[in-house]
Design an enzyme around this catalytic site. Structure first.
Site, PDB file in Angstrom:
ATOM      1  N   HIS A   1      -0.582   4.561   7.482  1.00 20.30           N
ATOM      2  CA  HIS A   1      -0.121   5.221   6.258  1.00 20.30           C
ATOM      3  C   HIS A   1       0.093   6.717   6.425  1.00 20.30           C
ATOM      4  O   HIS A   1      -0.740   7.401   7.030  1.00 20.30           O
ATOM      5  CB  HIS A   1      -1.140   4.994   5.135  1.00 20.30           C
ATOM      6  CG  HIS A   1      -1.401   3.552   4.869  1.00 20.30           C
ATOM      7  ND1 HIS A   1      -2.512   2.897   5.357  1.00 20.30           N
ATOM      8  CD2 HIS A   1      -0.677   2.632   4.205  1.00 20.30           C
ATOM      9  CE1 HIS A   1      -2.463   1.624   4.987  1.00 20.30           C
ATOM     10  NE2 HIS A   1      -1.352   1.432   4.290  1.00 20.30           N
TER      11      HIS A   1
ATOM     12  N   SER B   1       0.798  -1.232   0.000  1.00 21.13           N
ATOM     13  CA  SER B   1       0.000   0.000   0.000  1.00 21.13           C
ATOM     14  C   SER B   1       0.829   1.280   0.000  1.00 21.13           C
ATOM     15  O   SER B   1       0.288   2.340  -0.318  1.00 21.13           O
ATOM     16  CB  SER B   1      -0.921   0.017   1.221  1.00 21.13           C
ATOM     17  OG  SER B   1      -0.166  -0.139   2.405  1.00 21.13           O
TER      18      SER B   1
ATOM     19  N   ASP C   1      -3.786   7.480   8.348  1.00 23.82           N
ATOM     20  CA  ASP C   1      -4.589   6.508   9.094  1.00 23.82           C
ATOM     21  C   ASP C   1      -3.657   5.693   9.981  1.00 23.82           C
ATOM     22  O   ASP C   1      -2.530   6.108  10.243  1.00 23.82           O
ATOM     23  CB  ASP C   1      -5.450   5.655   8.143  1.00 23.82           C
ATOM     24  CG  ASP C   1      -4.623   4.774   7.203  1.00 23.82           C
ATOM     25  OD1 ASP C   1      -3.401   4.637   7.427  1.00 23.82           O
ATOM     26  OD2 ASP C   1      -5.202   4.217   6.255  1.00 23.82           O
TER      27      ASP C   1
END
Ligand code: NAG
Ligand code: NAG
Ligand code: NAG
Ligand code: NAG
Ligand code: NAG
Length: 349
Positions: free
Chosen positions: A326, A45, A323
């Site tokens: 991240h 990610s 978050d």
């Protein structure tokens, strides 16, 4: 064991869908020097620009993408992620997610392609997405189909971001701290196998990211109300990064030009920015911008009546984490600026 599990529950979101507008990342001045260079992105990610499918978790939901492109677009951030900044440095449009290869105009493919998929690792994780080997095989498939030629590949850069999800998955399914060092060795060994796989496909420039300071992620610092990094994982992160350094050094010794492989030290740059946030206009270091109203909810969660179960800060542009796992676009920009003052020019060329 539980605290260690909590420490490491990060990056395990399922990513999500994309918006073509999310691909519009400005090209920069370097373009003239490398008109035909392409960028191929593999991993998780931190570099996924939209391969993860829409689902009830992750970044195809509001408020992901609020800063860029202004709506959810499949990136695990409020805006751009590391792969976008790498492309920017190279003067390239951010490479198109593999998922969209058949629906975008053909000329988008000439900047390379992004195979990364949130939640994945070198080994299989709880996310059903393609592991690193499978991502590289998807690239090879396109080479077989003559979408990319050997001469394209020779001029290209491959960037790999992995391992965080391997460690969170290990802890979520086993949790043995004693077994950790040997698991780290196996992750680095598999990463090395994958780097060699890329070399055999013809890449002459293969860059792998160092592991970020896991103990600084909000998933780890929540226990201390986001006051400081949790240091219990730092030996493990250091072991990973040292083994990776040794392994990549050895790979280079075994190549003719000794320069095929490199490590992008995002560990060092995360640490630099977090230690001196004000010089990057970051005022909130550890508390994430977007978080669930209670521990059962994540950023983006809604209840059965579609009522928001998360809060978003006023200033993502001055907050480091977006978050639980991240960085914000502002944080990636700060990390990018730090990298530019250090090794970036020797690594991305
Ligand atoms: C990667 O995924 C493929 C396909 O699911 C699987 O066969 C392979 O064993 C996995 N590789 C690793 C290193 O876990
Ligand atoms: C769990 O940890 C032990 C070491 O304590 C190791 O031998 C075993 O392979 C691990 N199992 C899994 C599924 O990773
Ligand atoms: C964690 O380590 C850093 C650097 O070694 C140190 O500055 C910090 O005080 C440590 N934090 C805690 C909570 O021990
Ligand atoms: C390994 O670490 C040393 C010492 O920090 C550094 O000089 C070297 O460039 C690193 N090697 C790689 C491949 O990043
Ligand atoms: C920080 O903000 C000030 C005032 O808005 C601006 O002049 C400066 O360029 C910013 N610095 C960075 C590193 O973004």
């Amino acid at each position: 064991m539980d605290s260690h599990k909590q420490l490491f529950i990060f990056l395990c979101y399922s990513l999500v869908l994309v918006h073509l507008s999310g691909l519009e990342v400005e090209a920069s001045r370097h373009l003239k020097h490398h008109p035909s260079k392409e960028l191929f992105i593999f991993g998780d990610s931190y570099v996924d620009a939209g391969n993860t499918p829409k689902s009830d978790l992750g970044p195809w939901k509001k408020p992901y993408g609020i800063t860029f492109p202004g709506k959810p677009a499949g990136r695990f951030s409020d805006g751009r992620v590391l792969s976008d900044f790498i492309a920017k440095y190279l003067g390239l449009r951010s490479p198109i997610p593999h998922k969209f290869r058949n629906i975008v105009p053909k000329n988008y493919l000439k900047y390379g392609m992004n195979f990364a998929y949130g939640g994945t690792g070198v080994f299989d994780t709880s996310i059903s997405g393609p592991n690193l080997t499978t991502q590289i095989n998807s690239f090879n498939q396109l080479v077989q189909e003559h979408v990319y030629t050997q001469s394209d590949i020779t001029k290209s850069i491959a960037y790999v971001s992995v391992a965080g999800n391997d460690y969170s998955h290990y802890l979520a399914t086993n949790g043995s701290i004693q077994g950790f060092p040997s698991f780290i060795a196996s992750v680095v060994k598999q990463t090395t196998t994958n780097l060699v796989q890329l070399q055999k496909l013809g890449f002459k420039r293969i860059v792998v990211g160092a592991l970020q300071p896991l103990g600084c992620l909000p998933s780890a610092t929540a226990q201390t109300s986001f006051r400081s990094c949790d240091n219990t994982s730092s030996d493990l992160v250091a072991l990973h990064n040292n083994l990776l350094n040794q392994s990549v050094t050895k790979l280079n010794q075994d190549t003719n030009d000794h320069t095929t492989f490199a490590i992008l030290d995002i560990f060092d740059s995360f640490t630099s920015v977090l230690n001196n946030p004000s010089s990057h206009n970051i005022t909130e270091r550890f508390k994430p911008c977007c978080f669930g109203v209670s521990s059962e909810y994540n950023c983006g969660s809604v209840d059965e009546n579609n009522v928001k179960k998360y809060l978003v800060c006023e200033n993502p542009e001055s907050t480091f984490f977006w978050d639980r796992s991240h960085p914000t676009q502002a944080a990636w920009n700060a990390v990018y600026n730090d990298l530019k003052t250090k090794s970036l020019g020797q690594i991305l060329y």
